[in-house]
Design an enzyme around this catalytic site. Structure first.
Site, mmCIF file in Angstrom:
data_model
loop_
_atom_site.group_PDB
_atom_site.id
_atom_site.type_symbol
_atom_site.label_atom_id
_atom_site.label_comp_id
_atom_site.label_asym_id
_atom_site.label_seq_id
_atom_site.Cartn_x
_atom_site.Cartn_y
_atom_site.Cartn_z
ATOM 1 C CG HIS A 147 52.607 18.229 -57.524
ATOM 2 N ND1 HIS A 147 51.962 18.996 -57.516
ATOM 3 C CD2 HIS A 147 53.474 18.142 -58.414
ATOM 4 C CE1 HIS A 147 52.087 19.992 -58.743
ATOM 5 N NE2 HIS A 147 53.018 19.617 -59.036
ATOM 6 C CG ASP A 204 48.594 13.264 -57.524
ATOM 7 O OD1 ASP A 204 48.075 12.974 -58.647
ATOM 8 O OD2 ASP A 204 49.085 14.065 -57.000
ATOM 9 C CD GLN A 262 53.676 12.838 -63.414
ATOM 10 O OE1 GLN A 262 54.001 12.122 -64.341
ATOM 11 N NE2 GLN A 262 53.873 14.165 -63.218
ATOM 12 C CE LYS A 277 51.004 16.587 -64.473
ATOM 13 N NZ LYS A 277 52.130 17.347 -64.709
ATOM 14 C CB CYS A 291 55.296 21.241 -57.659
ATOM 15 S SG CYS A 291 55.248 22.437 -59.055
HETATM 16 C C1 LIG Z 1 52.002 13.791 -59.077
HETATM 17 C C2 LIG Z 1 51.367 15.166 -59.383
HETATM 18 N N1 LIG Z 1 50.396 15.435 -58.853
HETATM 19 C C3 LIG Z 1 49.551 16.491 -59.317
HETATM 20 C C4 LIG Z 1 50.059 17.522 -60.334
HETATM 21 C C5 LIG Z 1 49.476 18.743 -60.575
HETATM 22 O O1 LIG Z 1 48.909 18.415 -62.104
HETATM 23 P P1 LIG Z 1 48.178 19.643 -62.682
HETATM 24 O O2 LIG Z 1 49.173 20.758 -62.693
HETATM 25 O O3 LIG Z 1 48.020 19.296 -63.945
HETATM 26 O O4 LIG Z 1 46.906 20.004 -62.066
HETATM 27 C C6 LIG Z 1 51.232 16.981 -60.828
HETATM 28 C C7 LIG Z 1 52.082 17.729 -61.886
HETATM 29 O O5 LIG Z 1 52.882 17.688 -62.062
HETATM 30 C C8 LIG Z 1 51.886 15.687 -60.416
HETATM 31 O O6 LIG Z 1 53.121 15.521 -60.912
#
Ligand SMILES: Cc1ncc(COP(=O)(O)O)c(C=O)c1O
Length: 411
Positions: free
Chosen positions: A122, A200, A203, A226, A370
């Site tokens: 992401h 990270d 997900q 999430k 993203c």
């Molecule tokens: C794999 C991953 N990392 C980071 C993020 C960023 O999360 P947030 O926007 O809640 O900070 C997301 C959000 O979709 C994600 O799917």
């Protein structure tokens, strides 16, 4: 027992209609819906407890502080961290990664040193490091992926490690491909080279049991929204030894010990990393979301969502022109893919597909999610993405499949 109808009653939004059609909400990787218990708890706190935390001597402040710190302990248990000091509240995964990027790169890296990410990250796990690259001259490298969306060389990651690799930062589960990365293996290899690893978990935390001690990651980031919690709250787990070494990320109230014009000293962990008034109502909401997930049962959630993923893949494959991205899933249980299915159908643009599905009441995500470098790798501008939560049903997947067939006939 997992009673899906009863669970759905906990989320009133799921019974609303859009365009006169029952809502089919399949955009859970972007954000999940919130159960009543989370909403009620947050409303109750604003109605009956609200006061700023940590610095008040009065009753309400003490009560709010107790709720806030109880939430920290709840998170600690949820991911099985060793100590409460290792749980830092952030605004979300993005801020958690930025915190590590800023504090780690500044204190532990020199120009020319490398951070290793993957091709399926992401943007928050790419751009955070690129900002430090611009600031400090560090280098961002990436592990490539196979055509079916798995990491290349995860058993031989040493090929990509150089003497200048100072940190590895990887998604546990891809938000586009659903790939579950073998983070334990990667961490083991990284540690043999004395390289810390950030995972990270945006997900993964909503879908599977997380045990940061068993995983042995050095940092783990995830977002409350999430996983049925409120927006604006997330968590950075960091091993105490690392958090002690890193300088603060932001300055302000709450994070200081003593301030003078000459010198400022900082609070103990985890407060050193929590400048300013925290979103203490959201932390309470997050604790309630964790309670909710625990009461449903992480094993049930994982099994249910894997079955939805398997069923969705199976049904989508019956549609002409269907192209699914990410690991191919056959049989059950699904080992290397979780709760996210990205696809395109023939020449139909993902945005057209998403817009027309929306008119049928079906909420999916379209676009690059993203993850533009991943789109470049796949040679596409975007996908349609269906993603699942504990409240989704096979009937909703049937509705998605019927909707895709209907849209396909229009082209
Ligand atoms: C794999 C991953 N990392 C980071 C993020 C960023 O999360 P947030 O926007 O809640 O900070 C997301 C959000 O979709 C994600 O799917």
């Amino acid at each position: 027992m997992y009673d899906i109808n009863k669970i759905r009653e906990d989320f009133p939004i799921l019974s609303r209609e859009v365009y006169g059609k029952p809502l089919v909400y399949l955009d859970n990787a972007a954000t999940t819906q919130k159960p009543l218990c989370v909403l009620d708890a947050m409303r109750d706190e604003y109605l009956n407890v609200n006061a700023n935390v940590h610095r008040g001597v009065h009753y309400l402040s003490q009560q709010a502080t107790d709720l806030h710190e109880a939430a920290r302990e709840k998170v600690r248990q949820f991911i099985n961290a060793k100590k409460i000091e290792e749980i830092v509240f952030t605004r979300g995964t993005t801020e958690a990664i930025n915190l590590v990027a800023s504090s780690f790169c500044e204190s532990q890296m020199k120009a020319g040193d490398e951070v290793l990410v993957t091709e399926m990250e992401h943007h928050s796990n790419i751009v955070s490091w690129q900002l430090q690259a611009q600031r400090l001259g560090i280098v961002v490298k990436h592990l490539p992926i196979t055509d079916d969306g798995r990491l290349v060389g995860c058993n031989d990651i040493t090929d990509y490690i150089t003497p200048r690799t100072k940190l590895i930062s990887i998604a546990h589960v891809s938000n586009v491909l659903g790939t579950i990365n073998p983070v334990e293996d990667i961490i083991k290899i990284a540690h043999e080279h004395d390289i810390p690893v950030l995972v990270d978990g945006a997900q993964s935390a909503p879908h599977m049991k997380i045990d940061v001690q068993a995983m042995d990651c050095d940092f783990f980031a995830f977002s409350g929204h999430k996983m049925y919690g409120p927006t604006g709250i997330g968590v950075l787990y960091g091993k105490e030894e690392w958090l002690e070494k890193l300088p603060p990320y932001q300055g302000g109230g709450e994070m200081i010990d003593k301030v003078t014009w000459e010198k400022t000293t900082f609070e103990r962990l985890p407060f050193k990393f929590e400048a300013g008034t925290p979103d203490y109502v959201a932390t309470h909401g997050l604790a309630k979301a964790i309670d909710y997930m625990t009461s449903v049962g992480l094993d049930f959630i994982e099994a249910h969502e894997k079955e939805l993923t398997r069923y969705c893949m199976e049904q989508l494959q019956t549609i002409d022109g269907m192209h699914i991205y990410g690991p191919v899933v056959s049989g059950s249980p699904v080992d290397n893919k979780d709760a996210v299915v990205s696809f395109n159908v023939g020449d139909i643009h993902h945005l057209d597909m998403g817009t027309l599905l929306d008119r049928l009441g079906i909420a999916v995500r379209t676009g690059h999610h993203c993850a533009q470098p991943l789109m470049d790798r796949l040679g596409i501008s975007g996908t349609v993405r269906a993603s699942f939560a504990l409240y989704n049903t096979k009937e909703e997947i049937d509705a998605l499949v019927a909707g895709i067939r209907r849209v396909s006939q229009m082209f």
